[in-house]
Write an enzyme that holds these catalytic residues in place. Sequence first.
Site, PDB file in Angstrom:
ATOM      1  N   LYS A   1       3.900 -19.791  20.741  1.00 45.08           N
ATOM      2  CA  LYS A   1       3.441 -18.580  21.427  1.00 45.08           C
ATOM      3  C   LYS A   1       1.926 -18.553  21.244  1.00 45.08           C
ATOM      4  CE  LYS A   1       3.263 -13.646  21.538  1.00 45.08           C
ATOM      5  NZ  LYS A   1       3.332 -12.435  20.715  1.00 45.08           N
TER       6      LYS A   1
ATOM      7  N   GLY B   1       0.970  -3.459  19.496  1.00 41.25           N
ATOM      8  CA  GLY B   1       1.203  -2.400  18.522  1.00 41.25           C
ATOM      9  C   GLY B   1       0.861  -1.001  19.011  1.00 41.25           C
TER      10      GLY B   1
ATOM     11  N   ALA C   1       4.210  -7.144  24.073  1.00 43.91           N
ATOM     12  CA  ALA C   1       3.221  -6.185  23.583  1.00 43.91           C
ATOM     13  C   ALA C   1       3.226  -4.874  24.361  1.00 43.91           C
ATOM     14  CB  ALA C   1       1.804  -6.759  23.598  1.00 43.91           C
TER      15      ALA C   1
END
Lengths: 67, 286
Positions: free
Chosen positions: B127, B188, B214
Site C-alpha cells: 500500500k 483519521g 481514509a
Amino acid sequence: MIYLNGNRHDDGAGQTVAAVLQLLGLPTDARGVAVAVAGEVVPKAGWATFEIPEGARVEVLTAMQGG
Amino acid sequence: MSNSPTQLSAESHGQPGEPMLVDESASQTDPLTIAGRTLHSRLLLGTGGFPSLALLAEAIRASGTELVTVALRRVDLSPTHPRGSLIDVLEQEGVELLPNTAGCYTARDAVLTAKLAREAFSTDWVKLEVIGDEDTLLPDAPELLKAAEQLVDDGFVVLPYTTDDPVLARRLVDVGCAAVMPLGAPIGSGMGIRNPYNIALIREAVQVPVVLDAGVGTASDAAQAMELGCDAVMVASAVSRAQDPVAMAAAMRAAVQAGRLARAAGRIPRRTYATASTPEEGLAEL
C-alpha cells in the site's frame, strides 16, 4: 563506529549484519525483520556475509501496527 | 452487474448478544480479485490505533477482513521489548499482510520502505503512501506517481493511497498499479466522503479495483463508498478508535455488504418533489 537505528555504536564496523543482529539479541532467522545499510536493502541471504562499512547507517526494521 | 445480489435473510441475523448482521453467503459468491488474489471480504482493515493486540485480533474476526495493513518501523532494541507479537497475532488470525509506506515523504523513501517490507514480510504487495503535507497527510501526487512507476517496474503489486482526483487515478493505473485507493477525507479525520462525485468518476475512469481509503468515520460512510461503486473499503481509525472497536468492526462489515447490495440493486433517482408510492386510482370521493 556505526549508527544503529539512529544510535551511535563504537563497535560494529567491519562486522556482518548477522553478527550485529546477534549482538542485539535478534535471532538471525527473525521473521518480519528487514535490514538496510547506507540506504540499501540487505537481503536476508546476505546477512551472514555483508560487512557493515565504517560510519554506515544501519536500520533494523520490523512490523508495527499501522493503517 | 452480472452477479445477482444476495438477499439478507432473516436467518442471517445474529443470535442475541452477537453483534453480527451479515450474510456469509453473499461474500462467498461475490469475491473481489486484485492482481489475481481473491478476497471474499471487501473490507480492508488497518492495524494502527488498537489499544491492544487482543482487541485487534477480536476486531479482525468481527470485521471478516482477509487483508490488513502493517507499517515498518525500527525494531525496539530494548531487551525487555517483546518481539514478533504483531506478526504472530496476524498469522493466527489467518489474514494476509499489506505493508504500507506510511510516513514516507519522498518517492525514494517509499520505494526503499517497500523493498524492506518485501524482505521482512515476503510479499510483493504494497500500500503505497507518499505524503506531501504534515497537517493533512494528503498524498504528494508527483512523488506518488514516480514511486508507483518504480515499484511496478520492480515487480511490486502497488495499491496507491491517492487523492480523489480521477485524472491522477488514471495516471496511476497507466503506470501499472493493481488498484487505486482514493481518500474520502484526510486520514483519521472521520469526515466521510467529501467529494462523492469524484469517487464515482474514479470508478468510471479506471478498470482496476477502487478501494475507498481514509476518511471513513462510521458505517454509513463505508456503505456510501460501496453505493458509489467502490469495490472495497479500507478502515483503520474508524474501527480502532471507536468506543467499541469490535462492535464497529462488525458494523463496517455489514455496511460494506449493504452498500454492495444496494449498488447492485440500483437506487431510485433523486427528485425534488414527491412521487406517490400509493396509486391515485380508486381513491374514494369523500
